[in-house]
Design a protein around this motif. Structure first.
Motif, PDB file in Angstrom:
ATOM      1  N   ALA A 212       0.860  -1.178   0.000  1.00  0.00           N
ATOM      2  CA  ALA A 212       0.000   0.000   0.000  1.00  0.00           C
ATOM      3  C   ALA A 212       0.903   1.237   0.000  1.00  0.00           C
ATOM      4  CB  ALA A 212      -0.905   0.009   1.226  1.00  0.00           C
ATOM      5  N   THR A 213       0.418   2.301  -0.593  1.00  0.00           N
ATOM      6  CA  THR A 213       1.212   3.532  -0.692  1.00  0.00           C
ATOM      7  C   THR A 213       0.386   4.725  -0.244  1.00  0.00           C
ATOM      8  OG1 THR A 213       2.393   2.594  -2.587  1.00  0.00           O
ATOM      9  CG2 THR A 213       2.607   4.953  -2.230  1.00  0.00           C
ATOM     10  N   GLY A 214       1.024   5.603   0.473  1.00  0.00           N
ATOM     11  CA  GLY A 214       0.336   6.792   0.942  1.00  0.00           C
ATOM     12  C   GLY A 214       1.150   8.044   0.694  1.00  0.00           C
ATOM     13  N   TRP A 215       0.475   9.159   0.702  1.00  0.00           N
ATOM     14  CA  TRP A 215       1.124  10.471   0.636  1.00  0.00           C
ATOM     15  C   TRP A 215       0.774  11.234   1.912  1.00  0.00           C
ATOM     16  CZ3 TRP A 215       4.546  12.249  -2.956  1.00  0.00           C
ATOM     17  CH2 TRP A 215       4.627  11.563  -4.164  1.00  0.00           C
ATOM     18  N   PHE A 216       1.774  11.843   2.482  1.00  0.00           N
ATOM     19  CA  PHE A 216       1.612  12.692   3.649  1.00  0.00           C
ATOM     20  C   PHE A 216       2.248  14.036   3.320  1.00  0.00           C
ATOM     21  CE2 PHE A 216       0.225   9.651   6.920  1.00  0.00           C
ATOM     22  CZ  PHE A 216       0.405   8.470   6.238  1.00  0.00           C
ATOM     23  N   ARG A 217       1.917  15.041   4.086  1.00  0.00           N
ATOM     24  CA  ARG A 217       2.531  16.345   3.871  1.00  0.00           C
ATOM     25  C   ARG A 217       2.790  17.028   5.209  1.00  0.00           C
ATOM     26  NH1 ARG A 217      -2.615  19.534   1.086  1.00  0.00           N
ATOM     27  NH2 ARG A 217      -3.894  19.751   2.987  1.00  0.00           N
ATOM     28  N   GLN A 218       3.772  17.893   5.186  1.00  0.00           N
ATOM     29  CA  GLN A 218       4.103  18.653   6.390  1.00  0.00           C
ATOM     30  C   GLN A 218       4.415  20.086   5.995  1.00  0.00           C
ATOM     31  OE1 GLN A 218       7.266  17.040   8.838  1.00  0.00           O
ATOM     32  NE2 GLN A 218       6.467  18.124  10.628  1.00  0.00           N
ATOM     33  N   ALA A 219       3.609  20.989   6.522  1.00  0.00           N
ATOM     34  CA  ALA A 219       3.811  22.413   6.300  1.00  0.00           C
ATOM     35  C   ALA A 219       4.687  22.973   7.411  1.00  0.00           C
ATOM     36  CB  ALA A 219       2.460  23.126   6.263  1.00  0.00           C
ATOM     37  N   PRO A 220       5.346  24.083   7.164  1.00  0.00           N
ATOM     38  CA  PRO A 220       6.215  24.669   8.192  1.00  0.00           C
ATOM     39  C   PRO A 220       5.455  24.946   9.482  1.00  0.00           C
ATOM     40  CG  PRO A 220       6.590  25.723   6.083  1.00  0.00           C
ATOM     41  CD  PRO A 220       5.403  24.827   5.908  1.00  0.00           C
TER      42      PRO A 220
ATOM     43  N   ARG B  42       3.000  16.586  10.575  1.00  0.00           N
ATOM     44  CA  ARG B  42       2.743  15.833   9.351  1.00  0.00           C
ATOM     45  C   ARG B  42       1.299  15.361   9.340  1.00  0.00           C
ATOM     46  NH1 ARG B  42       6.232  10.625   9.103  1.00  0.00           N
ATOM     47  NH2 ARG B  42       4.685  10.012  10.669  1.00  0.00           N
ATOM     48  N   GLU B  43       0.677  15.418   8.168  1.00  0.00           N
ATOM     49  CA  GLU B  43      -0.711  14.999   8.065  1.00  0.00           C
ATOM     50  C   GLU B  43      -0.911  14.080   6.865  1.00  0.00           C
ATOM     51  OE1 GLU B  43      -3.456  18.195   7.422  1.00  0.00           O
ATOM     52  OE2 GLU B  43      -2.473  18.891   5.598  1.00  0.00           O
ATOM     53  N   PHE B  44      -1.867  13.214   7.024  1.00  0.00           N
ATOM     54  CA  PHE B  44      -2.239  12.281   5.962  1.00  0.00           C
ATOM     55  C   PHE B  44      -2.919  13.039   4.833  1.00  0.00           C
ATOM     56  CE2 PHE B  44      -3.775   8.565   3.892  1.00  0.00           C
ATOM     57  CZ  PHE B  44      -5.094   8.807   3.541  1.00  0.00           C
ATOM     58  N   VAL B  45      -2.621  12.632   3.599  1.00  0.00           N
ATOM     59  CA  VAL B  45      -3.243  13.234   2.433  1.00  0.00           C
ATOM     60  C   VAL B  45      -4.114  12.212   1.685  1.00  0.00           C
ATOM     61  CG1 VAL B  45      -2.860  14.390   0.220  1.00  0.00           C
ATOM     62  CG2 VAL B  45      -1.343  14.860   2.158  1.00  0.00           C
ATOM     63  N   VAL B  46      -3.494  11.106   1.291  1.00  0.00           N
ATOM     64  CA  VAL B  46      -4.211  10.130   0.475  1.00  0.00           C
ATOM     65  C   VAL B  46      -3.445   8.815   0.490  1.00  0.00           C
ATOM     66  CG1 VAL B  46      -2.997  10.862  -1.619  1.00  0.00           C
ATOM     67  CG2 VAL B  46      -5.210   9.723  -1.834  1.00  0.00           C
ATOM     68  N   ALA B  47      -4.133   7.711   0.268  1.00  0.00           N
ATOM     69  CA  ALA B  47      -3.476   6.412   0.215  1.00  0.00           C
ATOM     70  C   ALA B  47      -4.216   5.500  -0.748  1.00  0.00           C
ATOM     71  CB  ALA B  47      -3.417   5.775   1.604  1.00  0.00           C
TER      72      ALA B  47
ATOM     73  N   ALA C 168      -7.968  12.497   2.549  1.00  0.00           N
ATOM     74  CA  ALA C 168      -8.277  13.446   3.601  1.00  0.00           C
ATOM     75  C   ALA C 168      -9.394  14.357   3.108  1.00  0.00           C
ATOM     76  CB  ALA C 168      -7.043  14.276   3.938  1.00  0.00           C
ATOM     77  N   ASP C 169     -10.241  14.781   4.006  1.00  0.00           N
ATOM     78  CA  ASP C 169     -11.369  15.633   3.608  1.00  0.00           C
ATOM     79  C   ASP C 169     -10.900  16.899   2.896  1.00  0.00           C
ATOM     80  OD1 ASP C 169     -13.422  14.914   6.545  1.00  0.00           O
ATOM     81  OD2 ASP C 169     -13.177  13.841   4.652  1.00  0.00           O
ATOM     82  N   SER C 170      -9.753  17.388   3.295  1.00  0.00           N
ATOM     83  CA  SER C 170      -9.262  18.651   2.749  1.00  0.00           C
ATOM     84  C   SER C 170      -8.869  18.558   1.275  1.00  0.00           C
ATOM     85  CB  SER C 170      -8.056  19.133   3.559  1.00  0.00           C
ATOM     86  OG  SER C 170      -7.028  18.165   3.537  1.00  0.00           O
ATOM     87  N   VAL C 171      -8.686  17.341   0.759  1.00  0.00           N
ATOM     88  CA  VAL C 171      -8.245  17.202  -0.636  1.00  0.00           C
ATOM     89  C   VAL C 171      -9.243  16.450  -1.498  1.00  0.00           C
ATOM     90  CG1 VAL C 171      -5.841  17.257   0.131  1.00  0.00           C
ATOM     91  CG2 VAL C 171      -6.948  15.052  -0.322  1.00  0.00           C
ATOM     92  N   LYS C 172     -10.306  15.966  -0.922  1.00  0.00           N
ATOM     93  CA  LYS C 172     -11.299  15.220  -1.698  1.00  0.00           C
ATOM     94  C   LYS C 172     -11.838  16.075  -2.829  1.00  0.00           C
ATOM     95  CE  LYS C 172     -13.054  11.955   1.740  1.00  0.00           C
ATOM     96  NZ  LYS C 172     -14.197  11.616   2.633  1.00  0.00           N
TER      97      LYS C 172
ATOM     98  N   PRO D 219      -4.011   0.064   2.957  1.00  0.00           N
ATOM     99  CA  PRO D 219      -3.481   1.343   3.414  1.00  0.00           C
ATOM    100  C   PRO D 219      -4.030   1.758   4.770  1.00  0.00           C
ATOM    101  CG  PRO D 219      -5.170   1.680   1.764  1.00  0.00           C
ATOM    102  CD  PRO D 219      -4.966   0.211   1.855  1.00  0.00           C
ATOM    103  N   THR D 220      -3.336   2.676   5.395  1.00  0.00           N
ATOM    104  CA  THR D 220      -3.777   3.278   6.635  1.00  0.00           C
ATOM    105  C   THR D 220      -3.534   4.776   6.565  1.00  0.00           C
ATOM    106  OG1 THR D 220      -3.441   3.326   9.033  1.00  0.00           O
ATOM    107  CG2 THR D 220      -1.520   2.833   7.703  1.00  0.00           C
ATOM    108  N   THR D 221      -4.267   5.527   7.351  1.00  0.00           N
ATOM    109  CA  THR D 221      -4.085   6.972   7.384  1.00  0.00           C
ATOM    110  C   THR D 221      -3.055   7.393   8.430  1.00  0.00           C
ATOM    111  OG1 THR D 221      -5.889   7.240   8.959  1.00  0.00           O
ATOM    112  CG2 THR D 221      -6.457   7.332   6.616  1.00  0.00           C
ATOM    113  N   THR D 222      -2.505   6.439   9.128  1.00  0.00           N
ATOM    114  CA  THR D 222      -1.554   6.711  10.204  1.00  0.00           C
ATOM    115  C   THR D 222      -0.131   6.544   9.698  1.00  0.00           C
ATOM    116  OG1 THR D 222      -3.146   5.897  11.824  1.00  0.00           O
ATOM    117  CG2 THR D 222      -0.860   6.102  12.540  1.00  0.00           C
ATOM    118  N   GLY D 223       0.663   7.559   9.884  1.00  0.00           N
ATOM    119  CA  GLY D 223       2.026   7.519   9.380  1.00  0.00           C
ATOM    120  C   GLY D 223       2.862   6.399   9.960  1.00  0.00           C
ATOM    121  N   SER D 224       2.653   6.087  11.220  1.00  0.00           N
ATOM    122  CA  SER D 224       3.432   5.029  11.862  1.00  0.00           C
ATOM    123  C   SER D 224       3.154   3.657  11.265  1.00  0.00           C
ATOM    124  CB  SER D 224       3.160   5.009  13.370  1.00  0.00           C
ATOM    125  OG  SER D 224       1.781   4.774  13.604  1.00  0.00           O
ATOM    126  N   GLY D 225       2.116   3.557  10.472  1.00  0.00           N
ATOM    127  CA  GLY D 225       1.787   2.278   9.857  1.00  0.00           C
ATOM    128  C   GLY D 225       2.565   1.982   8.590  1.00  0.00           C
ATOM    129  N   TYR D 226       3.406   2.912   8.164  1.00  0.00           N
ATOM    130  CA  TYR D 226       4.179   2.738   6.941  1.00  0.00           C
ATOM    131  C   TYR D 226       5.618   2.365   7.262  1.00  0.00           C
ATOM    132  CZ  TYR D 226       0.177   4.433   4.407  1.00  0.00           C
ATOM    133  OH  TYR D 226      -1.085   4.554   3.878  1.00  0.00           O
TER     134      TYR D 226
END
Length: 122
Positions: free
Chosen positions: A31-39, A43-48, A59-63, A102-109
């Motif tokens: 499974a593959t995911g994308w996360f992002r981190q702004a200054p 870090r937040e989940f984006v999509v997987a 993520a709701d913010s990018v749907k 996939p998972t929305t949790t970064g620690s799962g990757y």
């Protein structure tokens, strides 16, 4: 090993396509995911996407604006980003999980790429 690319500077409302390329034949089973981190932010989940591509999570913010897909060669995952907003500005990281679900949790990757900068100007 994961290699993220495709970031850059774009005006609000524009589009970018990020790529996450992997070496090794087993990537197609991950499974593959994308996360992002702004200054200054966490870090937040984006999509997987699942290993076979049949399941995706956003993520709701990018749907409705972002689309994740797997390449035909199975060793690349793409993130098509449209209608970009200044709030989308961040370093984007791709991550792979040996488990094909996939998972929305970064620690799962299990594996992470080096990140690619996306900057959206207003």
């Amino acid at each position: 090993q994961l290699q993220a690319s495709g970031g850059g500077l774009v005006q609000a409302g524009g589009s970018l396509r990020l790529s996450c390329a992997a070496s090794g034949r087993t990537f197609s089973t991950y499974a593959t995911g994308w996360f992002r981190q702004a200054p200054g932010k966490e870090r937040e989940f984006v999509v997987a996407i699942s290993s076979r591509g049949e399941s995706t999570y956003y993520a709701d913010s990018v749907k409705g604006r972002f689309t994740i897909s797997r390449g035909s060669a199975k060793n690349t995952v793409y993130l098509q980003m449209s209608s970009l907003k200044p709030d989308d500005t961040a370093v984007y990281y791709c991550a792979a999980r040996r488990l094909g679900i996939p998972t929305t949790t970064g620690s799962g990757y299990d594996y992470w790429g080096q990140g690619t900068q996306v900057t959206v100007s207003s």
